[in-house]
Every structure is written in structure tokens, then in C-alpha cells.
Design an enzyme around this catalytic site. Structure first.
Site, short mmCIF file in Angstrom:
data_model
loop_
_atom_site.label_atom_id
_atom_site.label_comp_id
_atom_site.label_asym_id
_atom_site.label_seq_id
_atom_site.Cartn_x
_atom_site.Cartn_y
_atom_site.Cartn_z
N ASP A 115 31.23 74.26 71.38
CA ASP A 115 30.08 75.19 71.55
C ASP A 115 28.69 74.56 71.49
O ASP A 115 27.75 75.15 70.91
CB ASP A 115 30.17 76.32 70.49
CG ASP A 115 31.43 77.14 70.62
OD1 ASP A 115 32.26 76.87 71.52
OD2 ASP A 115 31.61 78.06 69.80
N GLU A 160 31.54 79.47 73.56
CA GLU A 160 31.76 80.85 73.11
C GLU A 160 30.95 81.79 74.01
O GLU A 160 29.77 81.53 74.28
CB GLU A 160 31.31 81.03 71.66
CG GLU A 160 31.53 82.47 71.14
CD GLU A 160 31.09 82.67 69.69
OE1 GLU A 160 30.89 81.68 68.97
OE2 GLU A 160 30.95 83.85 69.30
N LYS A 174 35.81 80.67 75.52
CA LYS A 174 36.52 81.41 74.47
C LYS A 174 35.69 82.63 74.04
O LYS A 174 34.47 82.52 73.87
CB LYS A 174 36.80 80.49 73.28
CG LYS A 174 35.57 79.91 72.61
CD LYS A 174 35.99 78.87 71.57
CE LYS A 174 34.82 78.31 70.79
NZ LYS A 174 34.11 79.26 69.93
N LYS A 187 35.74 82.83 67.81
CA LYS A 187 35.24 81.65 67.11
C LYS A 187 36.22 80.49 67.27
O LYS A 187 35.81 79.35 67.44
CB LYS A 187 35.01 81.97 65.63
CG LYS A 187 34.09 83.17 65.37
CD LYS A 187 32.74 83.01 66.04
CE LYS A 187 31.82 84.19 65.74
NZ LYS A 187 30.62 84.20 66.60
N THR A 232 29.20 75.79 64.95
CA THR A 232 28.70 75.36 63.68
C THR A 232 29.87 74.96 62.79
O THR A 232 30.99 75.46 62.97
CB THR A 232 27.88 76.47 62.97
OG1 THR A 232 28.72 77.60 62.73
CG2 THR A 232 26.70 76.91 63.81
N CYS A 280 32.73 78.06 64.09
CA CYS A 280 33.67 77.75 65.18
C CYS A 280 34.42 76.44 64.98
O CYS A 280 35.57 76.31 65.43
CB CYS A 280 32.94 77.79 66.51
SG CYS A 280 32.48 79.48 66.95
N GLN A 296 42.43 68.62 48.88
CA GLN A 296 43.87 68.80 48.65
C GLN A 296 44.71 67.91 49.56
O GLN A 296 45.70 68.34 50.17
CB GLN A 296 44.25 70.28 48.87
CG GLN A 296 43.46 71.25 48.01
CD GLN A 296 43.84 72.69 48.29
OE1 GLN A 296 44.92 73.12 47.91
NE2 GLN A 296 42.96 73.40 48.97
#
Ligand code: C5J
Length: 232
Positions: A32, A80, A137, A140, A166, A170, A210
């Protein structure tokens, strides 16, 4: 097609750990980088955002895009936006909040977030080559209601180098969608940006925490280094 004189794989010094990628199964995905998000008068500004916050991502992306083109890597750009009749724009999205202009309203770069309008187009610095793939698209995430899965399968892609804007919207949505579909995602930290610097930082932390729950994070220098040195 990959350039035979260039390295075919490389190890990116990333967090939470280095990752070796085969460039023939890796796509550069640029999310985007459109005038509607990057420039005054577009969708981003109608929501009350300071669009100058996003400019910092342009140079790092341009550097990696140039190297990817040189290497022959698959390049995918996303945009987008919605059809002119708004038939792919859920009312819940169009009616949201109190923007100065809503999706579909006329603005200085044409109708806000509408396909074919000047504001919907990609910024000149990162403009796609005719040979590159552009995915339009409505949401997002780049996988929702698009042909992206088919494109990646057609080219045998297993890994995505992701950048764009961002970070927390997205980029994160697309990385999460990709991770659930089995793609290894390396997100370029300085090739992403947010209207909110703290969301940018947290968005990257969420990806690499993680043990890399959604993917890996590396800066453009590390990506460029990996793309110039072969580890085959
Ligand atoms: C937003 C995007 N922020 N490309 N879109 O609405 O991140």
C-alpha cells in the site's frame, strides 16, 4: 526469472534469529505505498493523520526494490481500494468514524480510496514495472478477497519479504494472514512506517516476540547484505 550471476540464497541477520532464504522461493511484498496514504489530501489525512510520518519508509524500500529487481526476485505491490460503485466496500468501513472525507468522496487526488483514481496509485518512487504484480485489495490484509494465494502458488513462493504502510494495520494484517497460510515472513523494520511511531515499534515487537510468533524482523541493511552475499 532469477539472474544466474547473482546469489541464489542468503542469510538475513534478523530477530529473533537469523533466517536463510532461497531467493527463488521468496517474494518482495510492498504493501500500500499509495498516494492515498502517503500524501496530503488522501485517505490517511482524511482520518486526521500526519502523513509525513510515513515518508521515512520510502528510501529503504527503494533500495531493496532495486536489489530485488536486479536479483530477479518476484515483486508484488498491493493497493488498498474499492470499486467505483463501492460494491466491495462494507458499510461498516465506509461509515466508520468522523473523517473529513469518506471513502468514495471527491478529494484533491480524486475519489478517496477508489480504484483508478490518482490517490489510489502507487507513489512514483516505487512505481511498479509492467512485469511486476499488483494486487488490488478491498481490505487490510492482502490475502482477503484477492488472487494473492494463487499468484504465490504459481511462482512457488514460500517466503515473503514484507514492507510498506502502515506497520500495525495492513502490514501486520497481511503478515498474520500469511503466517497462518504457512509463509515465512521477514518484515523490514525501516521499510515500514506508521502514523503513530509507538504503534510501529509495537507492531514490529508483536511479530518477532515469542520466538517469532508471526515472523522475523530485520532492517533494510541486513536484507541488502544478505542479498549480496551467497550462503549456498
Ligand atoms: C490503513 C493501511 N492504515 N494500508 N491501511 O487503513 O495500513
Amino acid at each position: 526469472m532469477l539472474n544466474a550471476s547473482k546469489p541464489t540464497s542468503g542469510t538475513i541477520v534478523a530477530e529473533p534469529e537469523p533466517i536463510k532464504l532461497d531467493w527463488s522461493t521468496t517474494a518482495l511484498v510492498i504493501i500500500d505505498m499509495q498516494r492515498d496514504f502517503m500524501e496530503p489530501g488522501g485517505f490517511g489525512e482524511t482520518l486526521g493523520n500526519d502523513v509525513s510520518q510515513l515518508a521515512r519508509a520510502v528510501k529503504p524500500i527503494a533500495a531493496v526494490l532495486a536489489r530485488a529487481r536486479d536479483t530477479g526476485m518476484l515483486v508484488v505491490h498491493t493497493r488498498e481500494g474499492h470499486l467505483p460503485d463501492l460494491s466491495d466496500a462494507p458499510p461498516a468501513k465506509v461509515e466508520r468514524g468522523a473523517p473529513s472525507l469518506r471513502i468514495g468522496d471527491p478529494g484533491p487526488m480524486g475519489r478517496i480510496l477508489i480504484r483508478g483514481e490518482a490517490g489510489h496509485d502507487i507513489i512514483p518512487e516505487l512505481y511498479p514495472l509492467d512485469s511486476e504484480i499488483v494486487i488490488d485489495k478491498p481490505g487490510k490484509g492482502a490475502f482477503y478477497a484477492t488472487e494473492l494465494t494463487d499468484v504465490l502458488e504459481k511462482y512457488g513462493i514460500e517466503n515473503l519479504l514484507v514492507c510498506g504502510v502502515t506497520t500495525e494495520v495492513c502490514v501486520n494484517t497481511t503478515v498474520r494472514e500469511a503466517n497462518d497460510r504457512g509463509y515465512r515472513c521477514v518484515v523490514m523494520s525501516d521499510g515500514c512506517a506508521s502514523y503513530f511511531p509507538e504503534f510501529h515499534e509495537m507492531g514490529l515487537k508483536m511479530i518477532k516476540a515469542q520466538g517469532g510468533i508471526f515472523g522475523w524482523v530485520a532492517d533494510s541493511a541486513a536484507v541488502l547484505e544478505a542479498m549480496k552475499t551467497s550462503t549456498t
